[in-house]
Design an enzyme around this catalytic site. Sequence first.
Site, PDB file in Angstrom:
ATOM      1  N   CYS A   1       1.802  -7.785  -6.289  1.00  0.00           N
ATOM      2  CA  CYS A   1       0.881  -6.731  -6.743  1.00  0.00           C
ATOM      3  C   CYS A   1       1.635  -5.717  -7.582  1.00  0.00           C
ATOM      4  O   CYS A   1       1.323  -5.517  -8.739  1.00  0.00           O
ATOM      5  CB  CYS A   1       0.217  -6.100  -5.528  1.00  0.00           C
ATOM      6  SG  CYS A   1      -0.904  -7.268  -4.772  1.00  0.00           S
TER       7      CYS A   1
ATOM      8  N   CYS B   1      -4.434  -2.890  -6.465  1.00  0.00           N
ATOM      9  CA  CYS B   1      -3.986  -1.889  -5.500  1.00  0.00           C
ATOM     10  C   CYS B   1      -5.055  -1.555  -4.469  1.00  0.00           C
ATOM     11  O   CYS B   1      -6.147  -1.079  -4.816  1.00  0.00           O
ATOM     12  CB  CYS B   1      -3.573  -0.616  -6.249  1.00  0.00           C
ATOM     13  SG  CYS B   1      -2.919   0.643  -5.167  1.00  0.00           S
TER      14      CYS B   1
END
EC number: 2.1.1.45
Length: 283
Positions: A160, A182
Amino acid sequence: MKQYLNLCQRIVDEGVWVENKRTGTRCLTVINADLEYDVGNNKFPMITTRKSYYKAAIAELLGYLRGYDSAAQFRDIGCKTWDANANDNNAWLNNPNRKGEDDMGRVYGVQGRNWQRPDGSTLDQLAKVVNNLKNGIDDRGEIITFYNPGEFELGCLRPCMHTHTFSLLGDTLYLTSYQRSCDVPLGLNFNQIQCFVLLALVAQITGHKAGKAYHKIANAHIYENQLPLMRDVQLKREPFDSPQLNINPNIKSLEDIETWVTRDDFEVVGYQCHEPIQYPFSV
Ligand SMILES: Nc1nc(=O)c2c([nH]1)NC[C@@H]1CN(c3ccc(C(=O)N[C@@H](CCC(=O)O)C(=O)O)cc3)CN21
Ligand SMILES: O=c1ccn([C@H]2C[C@H](O)[C@@H](COP(=O)(O)O)O2)c(=O)[nH]1
């Protein structure tokens, strides 16, 4: 802390519902967020409107810097965050590349320390960057990237926070970190801490002053089952001032980070916070 709350409020006010196949839980989503952390003045970006487990976030970063590939290694250094993605996600459990219990595959630090070249040799991205910075070199490509699309099927999750760019201006070091996806209630609490600590640590072991860390997020979301706690509880609270982070000054090299550093080499002073909130986690 205000910038975190502003992002949360922006998602609540302007977010768009997006279905998510991987987890089966839809997310209230905004695109593009720019956060920055003042590492030079030691304003540690720890969430104060709920209790933050900062040592687990730092342990997770240490695991990435060491190139860990197993949730058991993360647990051993005080971080349980990879248990679910390594052991509870059906797509990964059914993936023939998974090497058994706790295996995460070729994610994050594996790419950062052990990128595979076509000729079979490996590249240590972190060591290259640290060596250059130690020698005062910024070749405008002091980049560590965990994002290797050719090996996505070899890992439990695509990274991520996937790319970190270091920049030297005189004797001050800066960091720009990029995040594709996120989970604002859970993940961002950890990711803010990790951007700050990554810059502070690399500045310390390369002999530079730390400047600012810039954190750029593409897709920022709140899962539907987290929304009531965020909107009706966390966002109703007033934040406290940021605490400070003390890092053991005996940490002097990448080898120190690889061999003896633990989460207890990091201490927060002046942390005041509201009651804990337990947010649901989507695997
Ligand atoms: N849905 C999802 N959100 C994430 O933030 C996330 C993933 N998946 N998968 C990979 C990693 C793992 N991360 C995680 C996983 C769990 C917590 C968590 O449970 N945090 C709790 C308690 C932490 C503790 O007790 O140590 C928290 O309240 O912050 C945080 C980040 C961040 N990433
Ligand atoms: O450091 C991290 C790691 C993960 N996340 C969150 C972001 C998403 O909610 C999930 C990953 O799901 P994808 O379907 O692969 O986007 O994990 C985070 O916030 N921070």
